[in-house]
Design a protein around this motif. Sequence first.
Motif, short mmCIF file in Angstrom:
data_model
loop_
_atom_site.label_atom_id
_atom_site.label_comp_id
_atom_site.label_asym_id
_atom_site.label_seq_id
_atom_site.Cartn_x
_atom_site.Cartn_y
_atom_site.Cartn_z
N LEU A 197 7.79 -0.12 0.41
CA LEU A 197 7.49 1.10 -0.35
C LEU A 197 8.15 2.31 0.29
N ALA A 198 8.20 2.30 1.63
CA ALA A 198 8.83 3.42 2.34
C ALA A 198 10.30 3.54 1.92
N ARG A 199 10.94 2.39 1.74
CA ARG A 199 12.34 2.42 1.31
C ARG A 199 12.48 3.04 -0.08
N HIS A 200 11.38 3.05 -0.84
CA HIS A 200 11.40 3.65 -2.18
C HIS A 200 10.70 5.01 -2.18
N GLY A 201 10.61 5.61 -1.02
CA GLY A 201 10.11 6.98 -0.93
C GLY A 201 8.60 7.12 -1.02
N ILE A 202 7.90 6.04 -0.78
CA ILE A 202 6.44 6.11 -0.90
C ILE A 202 5.80 6.03 0.49
N THR A 203 4.88 6.93 0.75
CA THR A 203 4.22 6.99 2.05
C THR A 203 2.85 6.33 1.96
N THR A 204 2.61 5.40 2.86
CA THR A 204 1.31 4.72 2.89
C THR A 204 0.58 5.11 4.16
N THR A 205 -0.67 5.50 4.02
CA THR A 205 -1.47 5.83 5.19
C THR A 205 -2.52 4.73 5.39
N LYS B 193 -7.33 8.38 -8.31
CA LYS B 193 -7.59 8.00 -9.71
C LYS B 193 -7.25 6.53 -9.98
N VAL B 194 -6.46 5.96 -9.10
CA VAL B 194 -6.04 4.57 -9.31
C VAL B 194 -6.40 3.74 -8.07
N HIS B 195 -7.00 2.60 -8.30
CA HIS B 195 -7.36 1.69 -7.20
C HIS B 195 -6.61 0.37 -7.41
N ILE B 196 -5.78 0.02 -6.44
CA ILE B 196 -5.07 -1.27 -6.50
C ILE B 196 -5.70 -2.21 -5.46
N VAL B 197 -6.03 -3.40 -5.90
CA VAL B 197 -6.55 -4.42 -4.99
C VAL B 197 -5.48 -5.49 -4.81
N SER B 198 -5.12 -5.78 -3.56
CA SER B 198 -4.23 -6.92 -3.30
C SER B 198 -5.09 -8.05 -2.77
N ALA C 43 -4.30 11.46 -1.47
CA ALA C 43 -3.49 10.31 -1.89
C ALA C 43 -3.50 10.15 -3.41
N ASP C 44 -2.33 9.74 -3.94
CA ASP C 44 -2.22 9.51 -5.38
C ASP C 44 -2.92 8.21 -5.77
N ILE C 45 -2.81 7.23 -4.91
CA ILE C 45 -3.30 5.88 -5.22
C ILE C 45 -4.08 5.35 -4.03
N GLY C 46 -5.16 4.63 -4.31
CA GLY C 46 -5.91 3.99 -3.24
C GLY C 46 -5.71 2.48 -3.28
N MET C 47 -5.57 1.87 -2.12
CA MET C 47 -5.41 0.41 -2.08
C MET C 47 -6.42 -0.21 -1.15
N ARG D 103 5.84 -0.55 -9.35
CA ARG D 103 5.82 -0.22 -10.79
C ARG D 103 4.60 0.64 -11.12
N ILE D 104 3.44 0.25 -10.55
CA ILE D 104 2.23 1.04 -10.80
C ILE D 104 2.41 2.45 -10.25
N MET D 105 3.02 2.54 -9.07
CA MET D 105 3.28 3.86 -8.47
C MET D 105 4.14 4.70 -9.39
N ARG D 106 5.22 4.08 -9.87
CA ARG D 106 6.16 4.84 -10.72
C ARG D 106 5.51 5.25 -12.03
N ASP D 107 4.69 4.33 -12.59
CA ASP D 107 3.98 4.65 -13.84
C ASP D 107 3.15 5.92 -13.69
N HIS D 108 2.66 6.14 -12.47
CA HIS D 108 1.81 7.31 -12.25
C HIS D 108 2.55 8.42 -11.51
N LYS D 109 3.86 8.26 -11.40
CA LYS D 109 4.66 9.23 -10.63
C LYS D 109 3.99 9.51 -9.27
N ALA D 110 3.53 8.43 -8.66
CA ALA D 110 2.76 8.56 -7.42
C ALA D 110 3.65 8.40 -6.20
N LYS D 111 3.34 9.13 -5.15
CA LYS D 111 4.16 9.13 -3.93
C LYS D 111 3.39 8.70 -2.69
N THR D 112 2.05 8.77 -2.77
CA THR D 112 1.27 8.48 -1.55
C THR D 112 0.15 7.48 -1.83
#
Lengths: 247, 468
Positions: B130-138, B238-243, B204-208, B103-112
């Motif tokens: 996430l890969a199944r939803h088209g998002i690439t994680t490095t 611009k966005v940092h997600i902590v799990s 990367a669009d998002i950092g985790m 959801r956070i990814m989609r809110d930011h139209k983020a892909k990576t």
Amino acid sequence: MTVALAIPCFIDAFFPEVGIATLELLERLGVDVVYPQGQTCCGQPMANNGCQSAAAGVEAHFVDLFGDFDAVVMPSGSCVHHLREHLDAVPQTDRVRHLRAHTYELVEYLHDVLKVSDFPWAEFPHKVGLHNSCGTLRSLRTASMSELGETPFSKPMDLLRGVRGIAFVTPARPDECCGFGGTFSVAEDAVSGRMGLDKVRDHEQAGAEYIVSADTSCLMHQQGCAKRAGVPLRFIHIAQILNGARA
Amino acid sequence: MSASAGDKSKPVDHAGAAAAFVADTPHLAFHDRRLWELRQKRDGQMHVLPEWQALRSLASAIKEHTLSRLADYLEQFEAQVTARGVTVHWARDAEEHNAIVLRIMRDHKAKTIAKSKSMLTEECEMVPYLARHGITTTETDLGERIQQLDGEAPSHIVVPSVHKLREDVARVFARTIGGDPNNADPHALAEHARVTTRPLMLDADIGMTGANFLVAETGAVVVCTNEGNADLSANLPKVHIVSAGIEKLVPRQADLGVFVRLLSRSALGSPITQYTSHFRGPRVGAEMHIILVDNGRSQRLGEDDFWTSLKCIRCGACMNTCPVYRRSGGLSYGAVYSGPIGAIINPSYDPVRYSTLPFASTLNGSCTNVCPVKINIHDQLYKWRRVIAERGLLPKNKSLSLRIAGHVLASPRLYRLATGAARLAVRYLPRALLYSKLNSWGRDREVPAAPQESFAAWAARNRPAKKP
């Protein structure tokens, strides 16, 4: 005070010389020792696999035979650990509690109860590596363990120092488990065998002629691994050395 | 990810996978030596701190206290971070966690995503989701990156690719990101990973990141790394997600001193990690999200025999010291968490699939005694065995053998017959029969020689019976 000698099943069946040495040693030291006939096993193999229902009958039989003695002595750290910490497949009666509190591993009994330090009849002119089983090392705590960084102590070494002519070697990983682990040795035979091989090679590289231990089960496994790999080591229970075996 | 691959309804075949690992001597020898080296370095650090045991006791007490008031500390933490503009999300399980990230990814139209090391995201199987939803994680941690490129799960929670030789890494790189498969120079390999990963981090669009500790008092997220990759992952996008798992809390900033002193010393035998980063809120113009994940933790908190496994700070000391782990490799556990700690954590997620893991141990107890937060790991292994047997989850042949053994060993007569027969078999059976494939003892070892008589028979002749 009468002390009952409990002999683990694998010693009874395959290593009677360890039982004989234990009995003779206790007698030499003036202990009023009896060997109740009809012994089988302490229940550990079943209990260590979680099978309390299968352990219950075996434990009940052990309690029947040994519940009324002042003390029970066994030349096996892992069995004593089971009896002391895990003998709970049977109802915890006063008799069971008494038994659990008065069962001693041989080294403990010699060192802590009888407080023996000299074995004038014993002479062992060989280089030996001491193998502390995990049961004696980390459960019964008869020696310091490297994990804790505590002040070094070793009850089996204290006893062996009272033997003439004996020399000690120290392997690189003295506290590493040898991989026996009861039914682990057959359920995970590849890892178990490799651990055993690494253990005997470590002692061999340290220059040992013999591996001595208070646990015959570890020795049985290590001996099997050494023999298969052609590692020229010999194996002996601590009771045999303390009772005067020369080789 | 191999941790999630395979038939999940079947128990993990640890013994089989371990046998394959043992058969590969060069890998086995390196793995054992490398991890034993870490254990020795850990011992070295322990010896220079006279207060080591006091630190362990303190760490254990702080964790037990925190876990006993977990709800209060979680709310305190939430209030602290919310006040500084962090968005807090609560995830009941892996599915909710992954949905929140998406959801956070989609809110930011983020892909990576550039992600630093996090066992929790492994636990949630987030990357494939996430890969199944088209998002690439490095993966930005070097070891994790190697594992990701190889399509393998991490085999160790601190050193994820420790089961690989550098020659293996060279081949993985050559296959995936280019390079010479025969150049196994570690500096060249590290440099190659750096130059190929860095642009992915920059773009990367998002950092985790994960979290090593959450401080309730200050609302700090503390992340310990040696590569600085968590700081890049957190600070570049611009966005940092902590799990973070809900068990990561400590009450006060002062408590951190205890844990930071123990963590890297226990893990790698170094006094401290190269980076100990405190994230307390979003940067100016950026966003910070914290996902607090339960995923079975509050259930385990209610289990009398197993709740203290939640004290774990994921240092891996139990794995480094475990003689079985060192000789079977982390992947043989078929689970996100391997080694001794994995063997007590995994069964609470899936008692059938992980029913074999508590038996992948000799119960030697070394793990318990190196654990910096004093988890009684080998006692819990023993207790899990009972739970597994009681639930009827032992393999059928094993359970039958144990029942028969229990019957025979409860009867002196049957015992005498059985052991007598065993001695005869050893003495008279031809070698081919005695060492048949049914005899798994004999695959790696010789059986002991059979004596002429039992001790009981000797004693009957030599010592007349006495009553107490």
